[in-house]
Write a protein that holds these residues in place. Structure first.
Motif, mmCIF file in Angstrom:
data_model
loop_
_atom_site.group_PDB
_atom_site.id
_atom_site.type_symbol
_atom_site.label_atom_id
_atom_site.label_comp_id
_atom_site.label_asym_id
_atom_site.label_seq_id
_atom_site.Cartn_x
_atom_site.Cartn_y
_atom_site.Cartn_z
ATOM 1 N N ALA A 65 0.839 -1.004 -0.071
ATOM 2 C CA ALA A 65 0.151 0.055 0.044
ATOM 3 C C ALA A 65 0.874 1.453 0.085
ATOM 4 N N CYS A 66 1.881 1.050 0.712
ATOM 5 C CA CYS A 66 2.768 2.368 0.815
ATOM 6 C C CYS A 66 3.486 2.595 -0.492
ATOM 7 N N LYS A 67 3.774 1.548 -1.169
ATOM 8 C CA LYS A 67 4.413 1.771 -2.779
ATOM 9 C C LYS A 67 3.571 2.140 -3.585
ATOM 10 N N SER A 68 2.261 1.476 -3.625
ATOM 11 C CA SER A 68 1.383 1.893 -4.696
ATOM 12 C C SER A 68 0.519 3.189 -4.575
ATOM 13 N N THR A 69 0.396 3.557 -5.889
ATOM 14 C CA THR A 69 -0.484 4.878 -5.950
ATOM 15 C C THR A 69 -1.908 4.400 -6.668
ATOM 16 N N ALA A 212 12.555 9.779 -17.786
ATOM 17 C CA ALA A 212 13.256 8.841 -18.525
ATOM 18 C C ALA A 212 14.351 9.354 -18.936
ATOM 19 N N THR A 213 14.464 10.904 -18.750
ATOM 20 C CA THR A 213 15.971 11.542 -19.328
ATOM 21 C C THR A 213 16.499 11.987 -17.851
ATOM 22 N N ALA A 214 16.128 11.471 -16.857
ATOM 23 C CA ALA A 214 16.869 11.905 -15.618
ATOM 24 C C ALA A 214 16.389 13.425 -15.109
ATOM 25 N N ARG A 215 15.634 14.048 -15.886
ATOM 26 C CA ARG A 215 15.525 15.312 -15.394
ATOM 27 C C ARG A 215 14.490 15.582 -14.073
ATOM 28 N N MET A 216 13.727 14.257 -13.752
ATOM 29 C CA MET A 216 13.194 14.184 -12.587
ATOM 30 C C MET A 216 13.683 12.771 -12.170
ATOM 31 N N THR A 217 13.687 12.662 -10.783
ATOM 32 C CA THR A 217 13.675 11.395 -10.053
ATOM 33 C C THR A 217 12.637 10.824 -9.479
ATOM 34 N N GLN A 218 12.382 9.663 -9.240
ATOM 35 C CA GLN A 218 11.389 8.955 -8.318
ATOM 36 C C GLN A 218 11.009 9.729 -7.027
ATOM 37 N N ASP A 220 11.738 13.008 -6.789
ATOM 38 C CA ASP A 220 11.046 14.281 -6.917
ATOM 39 C C ASP A 220 9.423 13.937 -6.831
ATOM 40 N N ILE A 221 9.272 12.812 -7.598
ATOM 41 C CA ILE A 221 7.656 12.585 -7.862
ATOM 42 C C ILE A 221 7.003 12.258 -6.698
ATOM 43 N N ASP A 222 7.684 11.414 -5.745
ATOM 44 C CA ASP A 222 7.156 11.226 -4.257
ATOM 45 C C ASP A 222 6.986 12.465 -3.541
ATOM 46 N N ALA A 223 8.109 13.391 -3.595
ATOM 47 C CA ALA A 223 7.876 14.549 -2.869
ATOM 48 C C ALA A 223 6.756 15.385 -3.183
ATOM 49 N N THR A 224 6.678 15.547 -4.869
ATOM 50 C CA THR A 224 5.264 16.190 -5.289
ATOM 51 C C THR A 224 4.052 15.669 -4.767
ATOM 52 N N ARG A 225 3.917 14.258 -4.770
ATOM 53 C CA ARG A 225 2.741 13.479 -4.289
ATOM 54 C C ARG A 225 2.519 14.011 -2.900
ATOM 55 N N THR A 226 3.465 13.717 -2.057
ATOM 56 C CA THR A 226 3.216 13.999 -0.639
ATOM 57 C C THR A 226 2.613 15.492 -0.464
ATOM 58 N N ALA A 227 3.359 16.554 -1.270
ATOM 59 C CA ALA A 227 2.965 17.781 -1.043
ATOM 60 C C ALA A 227 1.426 18.046 -1.522
ATOM 61 N N PHE A 228 1.273 17.337 -2.644
ATOM 62 C CA PHE A 228 -0.306 17.504 -3.092
ATOM 63 C C PHE A 228 -1.209 16.965 -2.001
ATOM 64 N N ILE A 229 -1.073 15.830 -1.559
ATOM 65 C CA ILE A 229 -1.777 15.204 -0.411
ATOM 66 C C ILE A 229 -2.055 15.926 0.801
ATOM 67 N N ALA A 230 -1.037 16.828 1.117
ATOM 68 C CA ALA A 230 -0.980 17.486 2.300
ATOM 69 C C ALA A 230 -1.719 18.649 2.082
ATOM 70 N N ALA A 231 -1.524 19.350 0.870
ATOM 71 C CA ALA A 231 -2.381 20.484 0.639
ATOM 72 C C ALA A 231 -3.846 20.445 0.428
ATOM 73 N N VAL A 243 1.654 9.432 -12.001
ATOM 74 C CA VAL A 243 2.402 9.585 -13.222
ATOM 75 C C VAL A 243 1.650 8.462 -14.257
ATOM 76 N N LEU A 244 0.749 8.837 -14.956
ATOM 77 C CA LEU A 244 0.331 8.044 -15.905
ATOM 78 C C LEU A 244 1.105 7.081 -16.815
ATOM 79 N N PRO A 245 1.144 5.817 -16.875
ATOM 80 C CA PRO A 245 1.794 4.760 -17.768
ATOM 81 C C PRO A 245 1.102 5.360 -19.138
ATOM 82 N N GLY A 246 1.766 5.075 -20.176
ATOM 83 C CA GLY A 246 1.221 5.674 -21.554
ATOM 84 C C GLY A 246 -0.085 4.535 -21.757
#
Length: 474
Positions: A65-69, A212-218, A220-231, A243-246
């Motif tokens: 549960a902790c790893k799944s979105t 895919a190009t390493a401009r963002m890391t996982q 970064d995504i986790d931090a963004t998700r946490t910020a959204f949930i908190a807000a 982040v939607l898979p294609g």
């Protein structure tokens, strides 16, 4: 805590599956809601009902549960359980007696929009679009993309320079659009029948490319998700960030097309209907969409596909520091054409040509609209001829079609309409020419009619709303 539960799958009428459990940590309550349509339920449980002993699996399930979105009600929790989501939604909200209202945020490659939807009472698949609002930069009012939060990004202006500071500004813009939404169609305030039951934030091709190009890391995504949930945790009952898979993007776009146009297939593709002698010949339609960083295709025959055919080369992109007229440089344009053509030809060599009936949406519709071939049935071969004829007018910035297109350009706007249209026109012509059968049937469409008889855009957000609304209807 719950030690045992039953998962039930009704194969005739798929229903949501609800599984509630607590971990050994009394402060950490998790809820797991999985619809029967999801592959997890279909693959894991072959019989109509199974009893699962959770007593010995508490730790592994909690870790999942902790790893799944995808399957958590709030889609995020800290691995140390210090920030658990709220308890499961009360049963009274998951009924078929009222409308479910949701807000879906599309974090696209070059923009962010927020669309409000509702169901009709008793159904999660009859969708009404309540309104769509664009999310703008607070500093200059320009288009806001989630990838602009990347430190050092040359996108629109932020006051902050760190990921955390820029994420906060991004969230503030979302909050403003959620609180006082203004319709893109009417330029008037969007009136909601009730407070939203959920907020779903989905990032698509732009963020997939950044990862895919390493401009963002996982991280970064986790931090963004946490910020959204908190807000939004205290404002909206259910909040998700993904982040939607294609393939998911293609699935939800196809579902949106089926909801909007499935019953109109005979009228949209009369030639195919005539060949079959009935609506049976076109009872199933495919979906072909185009965003800034990717294109999606979905159909019963070819499955769910996503292609990384980007229209964001750095040397032509103003947001990356390119001059507004850089795309008119033959050498730079030639590099864009060559790189894109190579990617398309590589994908074409791996599969059979696409054939059948396809509704083409989003930026594919935009290119077709300015080429004068939208809102009508035509073959892929016919579309290619028209698109190739349009491209020289765009590159020379002259001609009847070019002049007509520019009447749609907002005076004073910095949006590079001619460049964007040219790039999508070339991409669409190349893909149709290389990957579609010449006789494949196309209908370039933007708006459909929703369950209330009002316009609705065919976007992945329609399918995402249905997937989330299904969780509330039992």
């Amino acid at each position: 805590s719950i030690e045992r539960t039953t998962w039930h799958r009704d194969t005739a009428t798929p229903l949501p599956i609800y599984l509630y459990y607590t971990t050994c940590d009394p402060n950490a309550m998790f809820s797991l809601a999985v619809a029967a349509e999801y592959l997890l339920a279909r693959e894991r449980f072959e019989s109509s009902a199974r009893t699962v002993d959770l007593q010995s699996k508490t730790s592994s399930v909690a870790s999942t549960a902790c790893k799944s979105t995808r399957y958590t009600a709030h889609a995020a929790c800290d691995t140390d359980h210090t920030a658990p989501p709220r308890p499961p939604t009360p049963a009274s909200i998951r009924t078929a007696s009222r409308r479910i209202t949701g807000a879906v945020v599309d974090c696209g490659s070059g923009h962010t929009s927020l669309t409000f939807y509702s169901t009709t009472p008793g159904s999660a698949t009859e969708v009404v679009e309540l309104g769509r609002a664009y999310v703008k930069h607070a500093v200059d009012g320009g288009n806001l993309a989630l990838t602009d939060i990347i430190p050092g990004s040359k996108g629109r202006a932020f006051r902050g320079t760190t990921l955390a500071a820029r994420t906060a500004e991004f969230i503030a813009a979302i909050d403003q659009a959620l609180t006082t939404p203004v319709s893109v169609r009417t330029r008037k305030a969007i009136k909601l029948p009730a407070p939203v039951d959920f907020l779903y934030v989905g990032a698509t091709g732009g963020v997939r490319d950044a990862l895919a190009t390493a401009r963002m890391t996982q991280g970064d995504i986790d931090a963004t998700r946490t910020a959204f949930i908190a807000a939004f945790n205290a404002k909206v009952p259910v909040v998700k960030f993904e982040v939607l898979p294609g393939a998911d993007e293609a699935r939800w776009e196809l579902q949106g097309a089926e909801i909007i146009w499935g019953g109109a297939a005979k009228g949209m593709f009369p030639e195919s209907a005539a060949k079959g002698g009935s609506t049976e010949a076109v009872s199933t339609i495919g979906l072909f969409s185009g965003g800034g960083k990717s294109m999606q295709l979905g159909s019963a025959e070819f499955g769910l596909l996503s292609f990384p055919f980007s229209t964001f080369p750095a040397e032509l992109e103003e947001r990356q520091g390119a001059a507004p007229d850089a795309w008119l440089d033959d050498a730079k344009w030639g590099r864009f054409e060559g790189e894109l053509r190579a990617k398309v030809e590589n994908e074409a060599a791996r599969r059979d040509r696409f054939d059948g009936c396809f509704v083409a949406t989003t930026m594919n519709h935009r290119a077709a609209f300015y080429a004068g071939i939208a809102e009508q049935p035509l073959t892929a071969a016919t579309a290619v001829v028209a698109l190739k004829a349009m491209l020289p007018q765009l590159r020379s910035q002259s001609g009847e079609l070019y002049e007509e297109m520019m009447t749609h350009h907002t005076p004073g706007s910095t949006y590079p309409l001619a460049r964007i249209t040219a790039m999508h026109t070339y991409r669409l012509a190349t893909v149709l020419d290389s990957m579609f059968a010449p006789g494949a049937q196309l209908f370039f469409a933007r708006d459909g009619i929703d369950a209330a008889g009002t316009p609705i855009d065919c976007e992945w957000t329609v399918g995402a709303f249905v997937a989330e609304a299904t969780m509330f209807v039992i």
